[in-house]
Design an enzyme around this catalytic site. Structure first.
Site, PDB file in Angstrom:
ATOM      1  N   ALA A 295      -5.728   4.368  -0.572  1.00 43.72           N
ATOM      2  CA  ALA A 295      -6.825   5.259  -0.936  1.00 43.72           C
ATOM      3  C   ALA A 295      -8.032   4.582  -1.561  1.00 43.72           C
ATOM      4  CB  ALA A 295      -6.305   6.350  -1.886  1.00 43.72           C
ATOM      5  N   GLY A 296      -7.862   3.363  -2.124  1.00 41.08           N
ATOM      6  CA  GLY A 296      -8.990   2.750  -2.807  1.00 41.08           C
ATOM      7  C   GLY A 296     -10.112   2.358  -1.856  1.00 41.08           C
ATOM      8  N   PRO A 297     -11.376   2.477  -2.295  1.00 37.15           N
ATOM      9  CA  PRO A 297     -11.828   2.932  -3.615  1.00 37.15           C
ATOM     10  C   PRO A 297     -12.006   4.440  -3.768  1.00 37.15           C
ATOM     11  CG  PRO A 297     -13.692   2.124  -2.379  1.00 37.15           C
ATOM     12  CD  PRO A 297     -12.490   1.899  -1.506  1.00 37.15           C
ATOM     13  N   GLY A 298     -11.700   5.221  -2.701  1.00 42.56           N
ATOM     14  CA  GLY A 298     -11.649   6.658  -2.903  1.00 42.56           C
ATOM     15  C   GLY A 298     -12.552   7.500  -2.032  1.00 42.56           C
TER      16      GLY A 298
ATOM     17  N   ASP B  37       2.813   0.760  -4.376  1.00 43.72           N
ATOM     18  CA  ASP B  37       2.793  -0.144  -3.237  1.00 43.72           C
ATOM     19  C   ASP B  37       3.116   0.658  -1.985  1.00 43.72           C
ATOM     20  OD1 ASP B  37       3.237  -2.044  -1.263  1.00 43.72           O
ATOM     21  OD2 ASP B  37       4.390  -3.382  -2.560  1.00 43.72           O
TER      22      ASP B  37
ATOM     23  N   CYS C  40     -11.408  -1.165   9.255  1.00 45.33           N
ATOM     24  CA  CYS C  40     -12.834  -1.466   9.377  1.00 45.33           C
ATOM     25  C   CYS C  40     -12.980  -2.847  10.013  1.00 45.33           C
ATOM     26  CB  CYS C  40     -13.530  -1.414   8.019  1.00 45.33           C
ATOM     27  SG  CYS C  40     -15.340  -1.448   8.180  1.00 45.33           S
TER      28      CYS C  40
END
Length: 472
Positions: free
Chosen positions: A289-292, A339, A409
């Protein structure tokens, strides 16, 4: 002994202190941070600019010039290195990195901007006097005067090998990408010379700032009230700021009701949210999920349907960023630091799962131009086990009839189709879903069933998406 009278010595010129140019000094500091600390320019530059504005050193034009100098130099670093190498009497690796940064800054002003030649040379030499000392400034002056003898097209004819003799090396020098990146992008894109040149040119263009109006918290109509704002091309929640600007100054962004998010990332989240699932649709997972950004959009979409989002991120500080992005979400959600390859949740717990896996980032070279010089082919081997492990966990975490979205990406085939193909062999009770109808209106999506977006075709980062249904 001669009877001739001695000529009087000319008085020595008084020493002139170098003139400090805050714009170019800041640009040099940003380039050094990128080189010395492996920092990213998009993280280093904003606080430097903010501090300069607070100190009264900068106005908007100064900030724009500093930004152009930093990003322009990084984007065309490979080209400028080749030009500098042709103008020095030693191998480029023997030129001190700070000196090379100053030379590349000067080369960009001479070859990549409209700054007059005399001003570009004199300003860069003054910078060299400040940051390198007078001795090395003389070297900088000599090299820049050689560079100034031709324009960019003339230099490319001299330093780039002919296309017919070595297509990949020609493109690498002309469009300032490492040769291995050119090769990888060309393999993924397919086609002839025109397409790859368009892609490489797009990588060197400054991307627009794209905002996302988070459903239930902000509207595109509100964001369109901003100066020079236009609707996104494909996402119904996207708004583009065509003249850049400071996104943090937009009230909805400052309040967390909207965010900065590439339209390709929005499309990935929307496609996962819109694919039909069989049975209940109550539990969603964002497994990386980071950075959101995607978590905030998914959380808002889940809330509209009465579903709950669990956002998981391994690094605690990035989990904190996810929590900040989700704060104020209109529906229930939970953020955990976990994790993704050893999850704390039970198998089959979710109806929809997204894993936007860590990757080389070759799809975001417009926004992080320094990544092209930092990455190496061997990095792919380091990411491969993690990408496969995260997709394996995602497939085990979704229930029968549910859907997994695998996203990166990066368009590199080793990070996209190769990963998906390997995992589908290990999990025969899965089907690839045609993702193309879930990106309505978006052209040039290929043969499917997966989707690869491209900067030159879609104006987005080169996001990849495969949708996989668990069938048994």
């Amino acid at each position: 002994m001669s009877d001739q009278p001695r000529r009087p010595r000319r008085p020595a010129k008084p020493y002139r202190r170098p003139e400090k140019d805050p714009v170019r000094i800041l640009a040099f500091e940003a380039l050094r941070a990128v080189d010395e600390r492996d920092a990213y320019a998009n993280l280093v530059l904003p606080p430097l600019l903010r501090k300069a504005r607070e100190n009264g050193d900068f106005d908007a034009r100064d900030a724009a010039l500093a930004t152009e100098l930093v990003y322009g130099t990084l984007r065309r670093q490979g080209t400028y290195d080749a030009v500098v190498a042709a103008c020095v009497d030693r191998p480029l690796r023997e030129v001190d990195p700070p000196v090379l940064d100053v030379l590349n800054l000067g080369a960009h002003q001479l070859l990549g901007t409209r700054i007059p030649t005399h001003a570009a040379v004199s300003a860069t030499v003054e910078l060299a006097r400040v940051v390198l000392g007078d001795g090395r400034a003389k070297f900088v002056n000599a090299v820049l005067r050689k560079i100034a003898q031709d324009d960019l097209d003339g230099w490319l004819e001299r330093v780039a090998p002919p296309y017919d003799e070595d297509p990949e090396d020609h493109l690498a020098v002309v469009h300032s990408h490492p040769r291995w990146v050119v090769s990888a992008l060309w393999d993924s894109l397919g086609g002839g010379r025109a397409g790859i040149e368009e892609l490489l040119r797009a990588d060197n263009e400054r991307p627009e700032v794209t905002l996302v109006a988070r459903p239930g918290r902000a509207t595109t109509a509100e964001l369109l009230d901003e100066e020079a704002a236009v609707a996104g091309r494909w996402s119904p929640y996207a708004v583009r700021l065509t003249e850049g600007g400071e996104p943090g100054a937009v009230p909805a962004v400052a309040e967390g009701r909207a965010g900065v998010q590439d339209e390709g990332s929005q499309l990935v989240a929307l496609a996962l949210a819109d694919v039909p699932v069989e049975g209940p649709d109550r539990m969603w997972l964002d497994g990386c999920a980071g950075p959101g950004g995607k978590a905030a959009l998914l959380g808002a979409l889940a809330a509209e349907r009465g579903a709950v989002l669990l956002a998981s991120e391994k690094q605690p500080h990035r989990a904190g960023l996810v929590a900040k992005a989700l704060a104020g979400n209109p529906g229930p959600y939970q953020v955990v630091a976990a994790d993704g390859t050893r999850p704390p949740w039970l198998p089959g717990s979710f109806d929809r799962v997204l894993v936007d896996v860590p990757c080389t980032g070759l799809g975001a070279l417009r926004r992080r131009p320094e990544a092209r010089w930092r990455r190496r082919p061997e990095d792919l081997d380091g990411f491969a086990p993690l990408q496969r492990g995260l997709l394996r966990t995602a497939l085990e975490s979704v229930r029968v009839g549910g859907v997994v979205g695998y996203a990166t990406c990066s368009p590199h085939l080793a990070e996209t189709r190769a990963v998906v193909a390997d995992l589908l062999k290990q999990y025969p009770d899965t089907d690839l879903i045609d993702a193309r109808p879930l990106l309505p209106g978006v052209p040039d999506l290929g043969e499917g069933p997966d989707v690869q977006l491209w900067p030159h075709l879609h104006g987005t980062d080169a996001m990849y998406l495969a949708l996989i249904r668990r069938t048994g």
